[in-house]
Structures are given as structure tokens and as C-alpha cells.
Scaffold this active site. Structure first.
Site, PDB file in Angstrom:
ATOM      1  N   GLU A 139      11.338  -1.321   7.889  1.00 30.61           N
ATOM      2  CA  GLU A 139      12.255  -1.249   6.755  1.00 30.61           C
ATOM      3  C   GLU A 139      13.698  -1.509   7.184  1.00 30.61           C
ATOM      4  OE1 GLU A 139      11.539   2.269   4.362  1.00 30.61           O
ATOM      5  OE2 GLU A 139       9.451   2.339   4.992  1.00 30.61           O
TER       6      GLU A 139
ATOM      7  N   TYR B  65      11.898   6.482   9.055  1.00 33.30           N
ATOM      8  CA  TYR B  65      12.473   7.269  10.150  1.00 33.30           C
ATOM      9  C   TYR B  65      12.552   6.453  11.432  1.00 33.30           C
ATOM     10  CZ  TYR B  65      12.866  10.845  13.778  1.00 33.30           C
ATOM     11  OH  TYR B  65      13.267  11.579  14.872  1.00 33.30           O
TER      12      TYR B  65
ATOM     13  N   MET C  58       7.147  -1.560  -2.145  1.00 34.19           N
ATOM     14  CA  MET C  58       7.601  -0.178  -2.301  1.00 34.19           C
ATOM     15  C   MET C  58       8.444  -0.078  -3.569  1.00 34.19           C
ATOM     16  SD  MET C  58       8.178   1.212   1.581  1.00 34.19           S
ATOM     17  CE  MET C  58       8.959  -0.242   2.280  1.00 34.19           C
TER      18      MET C  58
ATOM     19  N   TRP D  80       2.299   6.350  -2.150  1.00 33.72           N
ATOM     20  CA  TRP D  80       2.796   7.298  -1.153  1.00 33.72           C
ATOM     21  C   TRP D  80       2.854   8.658  -1.828  1.00 33.72           C
ATOM     22  CZ3 TRP D  80       3.831   7.228   3.963  1.00 33.72           C
ATOM     23  CH2 TRP D  80       4.513   8.330   4.476  1.00 33.72           C
TER      24      TRP D  80
END
Length: 499
Positions: free
Chosen positions: A144, A98, A212, A403
Site C-alpha cells: 500500500e 503497517y 479496497m 476485511w
């Protein structure tokens, strides 16, 4: 570095939940710190509190709307868990999608914070100041992702933070449990290609790079797929290998050997793409796993919803009010039917909602299929974690990251499974069959096979295909009548390394 495998769990709590923090009303705070029991604290090596941000002053900072007293209370509750596990580290994570993605609300701050020496020093000092002020045990950066033009500055910032953390470790007498620095790294070749040519320099100042290796499939793709497949399935989709364009300066032969294309987008591919680069120790690589599933609608049933077209909106945030994932209460609360926690998926499967749990033995992952409504959900569970844990041990990786903590079931069964697979004295996975799923076959400087060959003799004319050893590697001629030294021109290909 400890020989115990890292088990790194993110603790995600948005600003509105911090400001209204309570441990008695899950409608306000669905996963309070009190849900992390002493047993769970002992199963973890790290908790990554998420997220802080970089502000317009180019300093590490809380969201400006955060109530500081409430934030300190939450962090203090987390650090109190160390009473049950003195080696547990409570890190804080800066960024997240975000805030930091290319269109993120703070993206420009991330770019500017690493642009100049003065900015980097200011940013690094602010990270350590926050760490000390709130009692954290290290810094995790989840940008990111840096673009190619930003990578050098990012590396310099990491180096500066590392230096400050080392100094603070000595100043605080924490040599037995040093402050740590980690980052979240890309699990897919597209984003990895942004910084791949300087991967070793990025990893050098880190304790871990947390890959990730999830979200490898989602509604942005045209067909359904497994979001965290360990290995590939020949029936599944393949993708262009963007690492061919990572500005490595390699020959075409070296590029095609290292980066087969198209390829299956898998956890194994991401790990091997890191291992094949020199200067990236396996013990610093941490595999990411999801504690949630990704759902698709409008799928066909020929293969249990796998590799099917779908009609799932790809926009972010979710644009509609049609919460079509049957039985998913969280989806209504969060206004998005495309994501469901493992806890919710378990309840959906146990309820009388029409879901089947199916297993893909190529990818070593489960999935849910709802035939009547045309729904497909890709996720992980304790069974798929068996294979991922064994893979981590086989590849001598640093451990696992997930996560996030609040998505496990109330008993913490996923976390307990990971702990058992790594640490239980009575657990034996030596007979666990890793299957025949497609492996990533790329070979690069870091994972060349061990070979032997006669030593290179200067002045000798070598025929096509000749093998010689030189400066720690085995080289092969691409064509005949070669008199040059290995590595001095394009006539030689590095094919192996000496033991």
C-alpha cells in the site's frame, strides 16, 4: 476462471496471537480458526491469511518474532477447512498497511525487492517457497502502494511470480485448482493515481485485483462521510480527481471526460475507474467491503451526524485514553474508539446505549447516530450488501473481498448474506431498486459506448463534429477542415467503440 463469484475473506492474526494460539481463550485469540465453521468454509472461495512481510534479505518472510511451530499449526487448521470445501483456497497475504505503507516499518524492503532483476527473482522464488512449505494455495500482495518509480519493477515481480506459480501448478498436477496470484488495489483515486497509467499491465498476471473500496472516509477528513458508499450523495463532500495527474498522455478533453472533478468518492467510482481502462477485465475486479465501522465524535445532529464537522483525532495510533464510543468493549481492548467490528456494532445497537440505525438511500449504506453524545458511525450490513451484490452482478465483476473474518458476528451473518445474494436459488434481486445516488460518469477507452458511424475515408475533409469509424472505434472531429487520420493528431476524439 470459475463462474462462481469469488468470496474472499481475510483472516487476520497478529504475531502475539500466533505465538500464544489457543482455541479456548478469546481474551488471547479473539477469533480462532475454529470459529470458521464448515458452513462458513463452504461460503468462501478464498481465505487470505494475513500478514507476512518482506525482510531485509528481500525475501517473503514471517515476522522474525513468530514461533514457527505455532504458525504451522494455525495454517494447518486453516488448510484443514478444505475438507469441507475442496475448492477453497488458503492464500497468504504479504504486506498490509503497517508493514508496507510509505512510512511502514518494512517499506524500504518492498521498494528494494522489486528494484533489480536479481532482487525480483529472489523475492518471487521466496514467495513460492513459502507457499509450498506451508501448504498455501497462492500469493496475495498487499503493498500500500507502489510509487510511480516502483511500478515497472512491481509489474516485473508480479510477472515473475505468475510464471513460477504456473510452473508449480503443472509440477504439482493442480490444473483443476491452479495456484493463484492476487493483489490488494487502491479504492481511492489518490493512491490509484500512482500506478493507474499501467493498470492493465499490473492486472495482466493476476487472477484478481481486490479493490479496497472502504476507508473512503475517516478522521483524516474534516467532515464525516460514509466510508464505503456505493453511490454518491449530492449533500456529501466531493474531492479533486487525482487521476487527472496519472501521466496517461491523454488530451485535456479526454482527461476531463474520463475524470470529472470534483467527484464523489464511492465504490462505484473506483470500479468504473478500473473498467474504463483497456485491458482490465471486469471478471478480475473484486469489490472490497468492510466488516467494521468507522466512528466519529463531536458531530452535529442536523443530518444524523452525516457530513458534519467532528473532533475525532486522526493520528495513528490513537493518541488518547478516552474511549468515547459508548458500549464498545473492543475499543477499550484495542485502545482505539474509532474502529468497531460489525459484531460489536450489532451489540451496541441491540443494547440500551442510545444509538439509532439510520439509512442513506443515496449511498445505499446504513449508519449509527448517537444524538446525546454526538457520535456517528459509518459501516455496512446485510442490507447494504444486497445492493453491492447486485452491482457486482450487473457489472460482471469477479466477486467480493472483505476485511476481515473475525469482525463478523458469531453466526457469520454478513458472510451468509453475501453467499445468499450470490448463490441462493430462491434469492431474486431483479426488483431491487438501485436508487438515484450519484453515479460516476467518467468515460475512458475501456467503457466507451457502443456506436456506429460511417467508415473514415482517407483524403476527405471533415467538418467539426463529424463522426467516423476507424480501427474499431468511433471518432469525432474537434474542429473543422480536418484531413488527418483519426488518432494521428489532436484533431480527433475517440468517443465510442464498434460492436
Amino acid at each position: 476462471m470459475s463462474t462462481r463469484k469469488a468470496v474472499i475473506g481475510y483472516y487476520f492474526i497478529p504475531t502475539n496471537q500466533i505465538n500464544n494460539y489457543t482455541e479456548t481463550d478469546t481474551s488471547v485469540v479473539p477469533f480462532p480458526v475454529s470459529n470458521i465453521t464448515p458452513a462458513k468454509a463452504k461460503q468462501l472461495t478464498h481465505i487470505n491469511f494475513s500478514f507476512l512481510d518482506i525482510n531485509s534479505n528481500l525475501e517473503c518472510a514471517w515476522d522474525p518474532a513468530t514461533n514457527d511451530a505455532k504458525a504451522r499449526d494455525v495454517v494447518n487448521r486453516l488448510t484443514a477447512l478444505k475438507a469441507h470445501n475442496p475448492s477453497l483456497r488458503i492464500m497468504f497475504s504479504i504486506g498490509g498497511w503497517y508493514y508496507s505503507n510509505d512510512l511502514g516499518v518494512s517499506h524500504a524492503n518492498y521498494v528494494n525487492a522489486v528494484k533489480t532483476p536479481a532482487a525480483r527473482t529472489k523475492f518471487a522464488q521466496s514467495c513460492v517457497r513459502i507457499m509450498k512449505d506451508y501448504g498455501f494455495d497462492g500469493v496475495d500482495i498487499d503493498w500500500e502502494y507502489p510509487q510511480a518509480a516502483e511500478v515497472d519493477g512491481f509489474i516485473a515481480a508480479l510477472q515473475e511470480i505468475r510464471t513460477l506459480l504456473n510452473q508449480q501448478t503443472i509440477a504439482d498436477g493442480r490444473q483443476a485448482l491452479p495456484y493463484q496470484l492476487t493483489i490488494a488495489g487502491a479504492g481511492g483515486a489518490f493512491f490509484l493515481s500512482r500506478y493507474y497509467s499501467k493498470l492493465a499491465q499490473i492486472v495482466a498476471p493476476l487472477d484478481y485485483i481486490n479493490l479496497m473500496t472502504y476507508d473512503l472516509a475517516g478522521p483524516w477528513e474534516k467532515i464525516t462521510n460514509h466510508q464505503a458508499a456505493l453511490f454518491g450523495d449530492a449533500a456529501g463532500p466531493t474531492f479533486y480527481n487525482a487521476l487527472r495527474e496519472a501521466n496517461l498522455g491523454w488530451s485535456w478533453e479526454e482527461l476531463t471526460r474520463a475524470f470529472p472533478s470534483p467527484f464523489s468518492l464511492t465504490v462505484d467510482a473506483a470500479v468504473q475507474q478500473h473498467l474504463m481502462m483497456e485491458g482490465v477485465p471486469s471478471a478480475k475486479i473484486v469489490m472490497g467491503v468492510p466488516f467494521y465501522g468507522r466512528a466519529f465524535k463531536g458531530v452535529s445532529g442536523g443530518n444524523g451526524g452525516q457530513y458534519s464537522s467532528h473532533s475525532t483525532p486522526g493520528e495513528d495510533p490513537y493518541p488518547n485514553a478516552d474511549y468515547w464510543l459508548v458500549g464498545c468493549d473492543e475499543c477499550v481492548r484495542d485502545k482505539d474508539p474509532r474502529i468497531a467490528s460489525y459484531r460489536q456494532l450489532e451489540q451496541m445497537l441491540q443494547g440500551n446505549y442510545g444509538y439509532q440505525r439510520l439509512w442513506n438511500d443515496k449511498t445505499k449504506t446504513p449508519y449509527l447516530y448517537h444524538a446525546q453524545n454526538g457520535l456517528f458511525v459509518t459501516y455496512d450490513d446485510a442490507e447494504s450488501f444486497k445492493y453491492k451484490a447486485k452491482y457486482i452482478k450487473q457489472q460482471q465483476l469477479g466477486g467480493v473481498m472483505f476485511w476481515h473474518l473475525g469482525q463478523d458476528n458469531r453466526n457469520g451473518d454478513l458472510l451468509a448474506a453475501l453467499d445468499r445474494y450470490f448463490n441462493a436459488a430462491d434469492y431474486d434481486d431483479s426488483q431491487l431498486d438501485m436508487g438515484t445516488g450519484l453515479r460516476y460518469t467518467g468515460v475512458g477507452p475501456g467503457n466507451l459506448p457502443i456506436m456506429t458511424a460511417p467508415a473514415y475515408v482517407p483524403g476527405t475533409t471533415y467538418a467539426q463534429g463529424a463522426l467516423v469509424s476507424y480501427q474499431g472505434y468511433v471518432w469525432q472531429t474537434k474542429w473543422g477542415y480536418i484531413t488527418s487520420a483519426p488518432g494521428s493528431d489532436s484533431a480527433w476524439l475517440k468517443v465510442g467503440r464498434l460492436a
